[in-house]
Design a protein around this motif. Structure first.
Motif, PDB file in Angstrom:
ATOM      1  N   SER A 200       0.832  -1.199   0.000  1.00 28.46           N
ATOM      2  CA  SER A 200       0.000   0.000   0.000  1.00 28.46           C
ATOM      3  C   SER A 200       0.874   1.259   0.000  1.00 28.46           C
ATOM      4  N   PHE A 201       0.221   2.405   0.001  1.00 30.72           N
ATOM      5  CA  PHE A 201       0.936   3.636   0.307  1.00 30.72           C
ATOM      6  C   PHE A 201       1.483   3.531   1.732  1.00 30.72           C
ATOM      7  N   PRO A 202       2.576   4.199   2.040  1.00 24.95           N
ATOM      8  CA  PRO A 202       3.071   4.160   3.418  1.00 24.95           C
ATOM      9  C   PRO A 202       2.181   4.964   4.357  1.00 24.95           C
ATOM     10  N   SER A 203       2.136   4.546   5.589  1.00 22.08           N
ATOM     11  CA  SER A 203       1.412   5.314   6.604  1.00 22.08           C
ATOM     12  C   SER A 203       2.140   6.623   6.881  1.00 22.08           C
ATOM     13  N   GLU A 204       1.500   7.490   7.599  1.00 22.93           N
ATOM     14  CA  GLU A 204       2.195   8.677   8.080  1.00 22.93           C
ATOM     15  C   GLU A 204       3.288   8.238   9.056  1.00 22.93           C
ATOM     16  N   PRO A 205       4.393   8.928   9.087  1.00 24.09           N
ATOM     17  CA  PRO A 205       5.485   8.511   9.966  1.00 24.09           C
ATOM     18  C   PRO A 205       5.152   8.688  11.442  1.00 24.09           C
ATOM     19  N   VAL A 206       5.658   7.777  12.255  1.00 28.43           N
ATOM     20  CA  VAL A 206       5.531   7.864  13.708  1.00 28.43           C
ATOM     21  C   VAL A 206       6.940   7.841  14.290  1.00 28.43           C
ATOM     22  N   MET A 207       7.274   8.887  15.030  1.00 30.77           N
ATOM     23  CA  MET A 207       8.593   9.006  15.652  1.00 30.77           C
ATOM     24  C   MET A 207       8.541   8.411  17.048  1.00 30.77           C
ATOM     25  N   LEU A 208       9.431   7.447  17.297  1.00 29.67           N
ATOM     26  CA  LEU A 208       9.535   6.861  18.631  1.00 29.67           C
ATOM     27  C   LEU A 208      10.763   7.440  19.312  1.00 29.67           C
ATOM     28  N   LEU A 209      10.554   8.041  20.484  1.00 30.20           N
ATOM     29  CA  LEU A 209      11.641   8.616  21.257  1.00 30.20           C
ATOM     30  C   LEU A 209      11.801   7.813  22.543  1.00 30.20           C
ATOM     31  N   VAL A 210      12.973   7.251  22.734  1.00 30.90           N
ATOM     32  CA  VAL A 210      13.276   6.455  23.924  1.00 30.90           C
ATOM     33  C   VAL A 210      14.315   7.208  24.737  1.00 30.90           C
ATOM     34  N   THR A 211      13.963   7.536  25.961  1.00 30.49           N
ATOM     35  CA  THR A 211      14.884   8.274  26.832  1.00 30.49           C
ATOM     36  C   THR A 211      15.509   7.324  27.839  1.00 30.49           C
ATOM     37  N   GLY A 212      16.684   7.678  28.329  1.00 31.37           N
ATOM     38  CA  GLY A 212      17.374   6.827  29.289  1.00 31.37           C
ATOM     39  C   GLY A 212      18.156   5.747  28.572  1.00 31.37           C
ATOM     40  N   ASP A 213      19.050   5.101  29.312  1.00 29.13           N
ATOM     41  CA  ASP A 213      19.911   4.072  28.733  1.00 29.13           C
ATOM     42  C   ASP A 213      20.171   3.020  29.792  1.00 29.13           C
ATOM     43  N   VAL A 214      19.462   1.894  29.673  1.00 26.98           N
ATOM     44  CA  VAL A 214      19.606   0.828  30.654  1.00 26.98           C
ATOM     45  C   VAL A 214      20.447  -0.273  30.040  1.00 26.98           C
ATOM     46  N   GLY A 215      21.628  -0.535  30.622  1.00 26.29           N
ATOM     47  CA  GLY A 215      22.478  -1.624  30.139  1.00 26.29           C
ATOM     48  C   GLY A 215      23.139  -1.277  28.827  1.00 26.29           C
ATOM     49  N   ASN A 216      23.657  -2.277  28.185  1.00 32.18           N
ATOM     50  CA  ASN A 216      24.384  -2.111  26.925  1.00 32.18           C
ATOM     51  C   ASN A 216      23.408  -2.200  25.776  1.00 32.18           C
ATOM     52  N   THR A 217      23.267  -1.137  25.021  1.00 27.44           N
ATOM     53  CA  THR A 217      22.307  -1.116  23.918  1.00 27.44           C
ATOM     54  C   THR A 217      22.983  -1.177  22.573  1.00 27.44           C
ATOM     55  N   SER A 218      24.281  -1.424  22.553  1.00 27.40           N
ATOM     56  CA  SER A 218      24.998  -1.392  21.271  1.00 27.40           C
ATOM     57  C   SER A 218      24.537  -2.481  20.330  1.00 27.40           C
ATOM     58  N   LEU A 219      24.011  -3.574  20.885  1.00 26.91           N
ATOM     59  CA  LEU A 219      23.580  -4.668  20.036  1.00 26.91           C
ATOM     60  C   LEU A 219      22.072  -4.747  19.936  1.00 26.91           C
ATOM     61  N   ALA A 220      21.375  -3.747  20.413  1.00 19.75           N
ATOM     62  CA  ALA A 220      19.914  -3.776  20.381  1.00 19.75           C
ATOM     63  C   ALA A 220      19.412  -3.709  18.954  1.00 19.75           C
ATOM     64  N   SER A 221      18.214  -4.250  18.731  1.00 21.52           N
ATOM     65  CA  SER A 221      17.648  -4.300  17.387  1.00 21.52           C
ATOM     66  C   SER A 221      16.201  -3.879  17.426  1.00 21.52           C
TER      67      SER A 221
END
Length: 303
Positions: A200-221
């Protein structure tokens, strides 16, 4: 002695041809699309295929059938070619592979590239719970909803080559993400489809903002753990490990061939020297027994 040398020479030629034919195995080419694997209806796209500088011809296959031929220009100066699709339609959306020829040998086909046509159905709506701004460690769910012409939904994060997640649903699909980290930040869109290659056509964009940093996120997906029904289009397939292993294998094979050939030459030289010394020590007019003894000694060396 002559028959022995001929046998050694034939063995060396056989090993040379065997190693040479084995070293003709060609590495798998790389295939990718520009500007993206998702193409709006009616827009152009370029498919790139990268082989080697020795490639003399490239083939592009679409859904298992020959689609186009290209010759590198200038030949020998480039290791890739491009296949242009001027107008993207439902007839050109699907799975592509490429391969190339070097001499009389053809490479293996590349990994598949899935070209997706967008703009075929209405625009879905995308929302996120509990909200667009969350704290690291919270659970997040995206809801993609489209009431017409849909059996499958796709969610993709814009930016780097993240692959889409997909869920089945008639009207709505829920994309659950476990405890999020700052690596989940970004802009998301979703699509609806009846076909893996017609969206289909793409939806309107949704921005996800995640604050804080718990643990090691270098390998997060941004993706769920892979499941058997995961849809994995090849955005840009690379096989550097395969090419590296192939190069190491070629180098090892060539070294083995050179060592074997050197050994055969050394044996031949030793036999010639031994025969010459035997003949030199044998008095003129001696009976044939001495000559037979020399040949017997040479035969023992070969044995």
């Amino acid at each position: 002695m002559l028959s022995t040398l001929i046998a050694l020479l034939c063995l060396g030629l056989y090993l040379s041809q065997r190693i040479s034919s084995q070293m003709q195995i060609l590495s798998k080419p790389i295939i990718w699309a520009k500007p993206n694997f998702m193409i709006p209806s009616g827009m152009p796209v370029i498919i790139w295929c990268q082989g080697t500088h020795k490639a003399t011809e490239y083939e592009l296959h679409f859904e298992g059938h020959l689609f186009a031929l290209e010759t590198p220009n200038p030949r020998g100066m480039t290791n890739k070619v491009k296949f242009s699709i001027q107008t993207m339609t439902s007839h050109t959306a699907g799975q592509y592979k490429c391969l190339y020829r070097s001499g009389e040998h053809w490479s293996e086909p590349s990994d598949p590239l899935d070209l997706v046509l967008t703009g075929m159905y209405d625009k879905p709506t995308l929302s996120v719970h509990p909200g667009a701004e969350v704290i690291s460690g919270e659970n997040v769910t995206f809801y993609c909803r489209l009431e017409t012409a849909t059996s499958t939904f796709f969610l993709i994060k814009e930016g780097r080559s993240s692959r889409p997640q997909h869920k089945y649903g008639n009207i709505q699909a829920d994309f659950y993400m476990g405890p999020v980290t700052t690596a989940h930040r970004g802009t998301y869109r979703c699509f609806g489809s009846y076909n893996n290659h017609l969206w289909s056509f793409p939806s309107e964009p949704v921005m996800l903002l995640v604050t804080g940093d718990v643990g090691n996120t270098s390998l997060a997906s941004t993706e769920q753990p892979s499941s058997p029904d995961s849809w994995k289009p090849s955005l840009l397939t690379t096989k550097m490990e395969f090419q590296k292993d192939l190069a190491i294998w070629d180098h090892t094979s060539w070294n083995l061939f050179r060592i074997s050939l050197a050994f055969l030459v050394l044996v031949a030289v030793c036999l010639l020297a031994k025969d010459w010394l035997c003949k030199k020590r044998t008095p003129e007019g001696a009976d044939r027994a001495s000559s037979q003894e020399c040949r017997f000694q040479n035969t023992k060396i070969l044995g």
